[in-house]
Design a protein around this motif. Structure first.
Motif, PDB file in Angstrom:
ATOM      1  N   GLU A 257       7.021 -91.233  31.325  1.00 27.55           N
ATOM      2  CA  GLU A 257       6.200 -90.133  31.264  1.00 27.55           C
ATOM      3  C   GLU A 257       5.249 -88.910  32.314  1.00 27.55           C
ATOM      4  O   GLU A 257       5.636 -88.075  32.517  1.00 27.55           O
ATOM      5  N   GLU A 258       5.223 -89.777  33.200  1.00 26.89           N
ATOM      6  CA  GLU A 258       4.333 -89.560  34.349  1.00 26.89           C
ATOM      7  C   GLU A 258       5.716 -88.717  35.235  1.00 26.89           C
ATOM      8  O   GLU A 258       5.087 -87.399  35.898  1.00 26.89           O
ATOM      9  N   ILE A 259       6.663 -89.211  35.428  1.00 22.02           N
ATOM     10  CA  ILE A 259       7.628 -88.454  35.880  1.00 22.02           C
ATOM     11  C   ILE A 259       7.810 -87.113  35.587  1.00 22.02           C
ATOM     12  O   ILE A 259       7.545 -86.081  36.789  1.00 22.02           O
ATOM     13  N   GLU A 260       7.341 -87.192  34.156  1.00 20.81           N
ATOM     14  CA  GLU A 260       8.548 -86.022  34.026  1.00 20.81           C
ATOM     15  C   GLU A 260       6.975 -84.900  34.296  1.00 20.81           C
ATOM     16  O   GLU A 260       7.289 -83.330  34.745  1.00 20.81           O
TER      17      GLU A 260
ATOM     18  N   VAL B   8      16.044 -85.915  34.283  1.00 21.60           N
ATOM     19  CA  VAL B   8      16.071 -86.829  35.169  1.00 21.60           C
ATOM     20  C   VAL B   8      14.724 -87.595  35.280  1.00 21.60           C
ATOM     21  O   VAL B   8      15.098 -88.817  36.119  1.00 21.60           O
ATOM     22  N   ALA B   9      13.286 -86.995  34.700  1.00 20.18           N
ATOM     23  CA  ALA B   9      12.864 -88.439  34.137  1.00 20.18           C
ATOM     24  C   ALA B   9      13.500 -89.847  33.610  1.00 20.18           C
ATOM     25  O   ALA B   9      12.902 -90.755  34.415  1.00 20.18           O
ATOM     26  N   GLU B  10      13.983 -89.728  33.206  1.00 15.91           N
ATOM     27  CA  GLU B  10      14.128 -90.927  32.416  1.00 15.91           C
ATOM     28  C   GLU B  10      15.237 -91.706  33.518  1.00 15.91           C
ATOM     29  O   GLU B  10      15.071 -92.608  34.341  1.00 15.91           O
ATOM     30  N   TRP B  11      15.703 -90.920  34.267  1.00 15.28           N
ATOM     31  CA  TRP B  11      16.953 -91.543  35.589  1.00 15.28           C
ATOM     32  C   TRP B  11      15.902 -91.756  36.436  1.00 15.28           C
ATOM     33  O   TRP B  11      16.516 -92.941  37.143  1.00 15.28           O
ATOM     34  N   LEU B  12      14.768 -90.841  37.123  1.00 16.99           N
ATOM     35  CA  LEU B  12      14.470 -91.843  38.068  1.00 16.99           C
ATOM     36  C   LEU B  12      13.676 -92.750  37.549  1.00 16.99           C
ATOM     37  O   LEU B  12      12.671 -93.587  38.310  1.00 16.99           O
TER      38      LEU B  12
ATOM     39  N   PHE C 210       7.506 -84.641  52.593  1.00 18.04           N
ATOM     40  CA  PHE C 210       8.610 -84.605  50.831  1.00 18.04           C
ATOM     41  C   PHE C 210       8.921 -86.240  51.350  1.00 18.04           C
ATOM     42  O   PHE C 210       9.451 -87.154  51.839  1.00 18.04           O
ATOM     43  N   PRO C 211       7.823 -87.042  49.845  1.00 16.86           N
ATOM     44  CA  PRO C 211       8.048 -88.253  49.900  1.00 16.86           C
ATOM     45  C   PRO C 211       8.987 -89.440  49.424  1.00 16.86           C
ATOM     46  O   PRO C 211      10.672 -88.724  48.512  1.00 16.86           O
ATOM     47  N   ASP C 212       9.204 -90.563  49.837  1.00 19.12           N
ATOM     48  CA  ASP C 212      10.137 -91.463  49.009  1.00 19.12           C
ATOM     49  C   ASP C 212      10.308 -91.660  47.837  1.00 19.12           C
ATOM     50  O   ASP C 212       9.436 -91.636  47.147  1.00 19.12           O
ATOM     51  N   ILE C 213      11.392 -91.237  47.413  1.00 18.06           N
ATOM     52  CA  ILE C 213      11.342 -91.241  45.077  1.00 18.06           C
ATOM     53  C   ILE C 213      12.672 -92.587  45.281  1.00 18.06           C
ATOM     54  O   ILE C 213      12.398 -92.399  43.789  1.00 18.06           O
ATOM     55  N   SER C 214      12.802 -93.374  45.984  1.00 17.01           N
ATOM     56  CA  SER C 214      13.820 -93.806  45.608  1.00 17.01           C
ATOM     57  C   SER C 214      13.430 -95.656  44.320  1.00 17.01           C
ATOM     58  O   SER C 214      14.249 -96.029  44.038  1.00 17.01           O
ATOM     59  N   THR C 215      11.910 -95.855  44.880  1.00 16.94           N
ATOM     60  CA  THR C 215      11.497 -96.653  43.679  1.00 16.94           C
ATOM     61  C   THR C 215      10.277 -96.156  43.223  1.00 16.94           C
ATOM     62  O   THR C 215      10.046 -96.987  42.630  1.00 16.94           O
ATOM     63  N   VAL C 216      10.285 -94.773  42.859  1.00 18.74           N
ATOM     64  CA  VAL C 216       9.620 -94.099  41.986  1.00 18.74           C
ATOM     65  C   VAL C 216       9.602 -94.893  40.698  1.00 18.74           C
ATOM     66  O   VAL C 216       7.951 -94.961  40.428  1.00 18.74           O
ATOM     67  N   GLY C 217      10.368 -94.775  40.262  1.00 15.16           N
ATOM     68  CA  GLY C 217       9.915 -96.014  38.581  1.00 15.16           C
ATOM     69  C   GLY C 217       8.958 -96.858  38.699  1.00 15.16           C
ATOM     70  O   GLY C 217       8.628 -97.650  37.153  1.00 15.16           O
TER      71      GLY C 217
ATOM     72  N   LYS D 129      14.148 -96.362  38.950  1.00 11.47           N
ATOM     73  CA  LYS D 129      15.137 -96.814  40.179  1.00 11.47           C
ATOM     74  C   LYS D 129      13.555 -97.866  40.605  1.00 11.47           C
ATOM     75  O   LYS D 129      12.350 -96.778  40.541  1.00 11.47           O
ATOM     76  N   LYS D 130      14.034 -98.683  41.051  1.00 11.40           N
ATOM     77  CA  LYS D 130      12.478 -99.996  40.628  1.00 11.40           C
ATOM     78  C   LYS D 130      13.130-100.425  42.093  1.00 11.40           C
ATOM     79  O   LYS D 130      13.624-100.870  42.618  1.00 11.40           O
TER      80      LYS D 130
END
Length: 104
Positions: A70-73, A96-100, A57-64, A103-104
């Motif tokens: 919109e892409e995350i949602e 959750v998408a907004e919060w993620l 499962f991928p690291d999403i700590s810098t997904v933003g 994460k930059k």
């Protein structure tokens, strides 16, 4: 053949339980106003408490830094790879998408 079927059903049950869980943990219910709590209850079993990923499962700590809100949602709603769709829906998915996305 029967053993394989039982194994498949057990494996599928474990994935569903790990990647969605109940909406309640310790008597607390999830609310759209607390994206971190939603993440912890619905996503952390695969992506880790610190968003660093686990296993395949991928690291999403810098997904933003890679994807817009919109892409995350869209990934949350449509799923991607081993991630099933709609583990989080509606206002919770947006929160959750907004919060993620932050994460930059």
């Amino acid at each position: 053949m029967r053993g394989k079927l039982v194994s498949l059903l057990m494996g599928a049950s474990l994935v569903l339980a790990a990647c969605g869980g109940n909406e309640e943990t310790s008597g607390d219910t999830v609310s759209a106003g607390d994206p971190e709590k939603i993440y912890t209850q619905k996503c952390s079993s695969c992506h880790g408490v610190e968003l660093k990923g686990q296993g395949h499962f991928p690291d999403i700590s810098t997904v933003g830094a890679r994807f817009s809100q919109e892409e995350i949602e869209n990934v949350i709603l449509e799923g991607k790879g081993a991630m099933p769709p709609r583990l989080i829906k509606g206002e919770e998915a947006s929160a959750v998408a907004e919060w993620l996305a932050s994460k930059k």
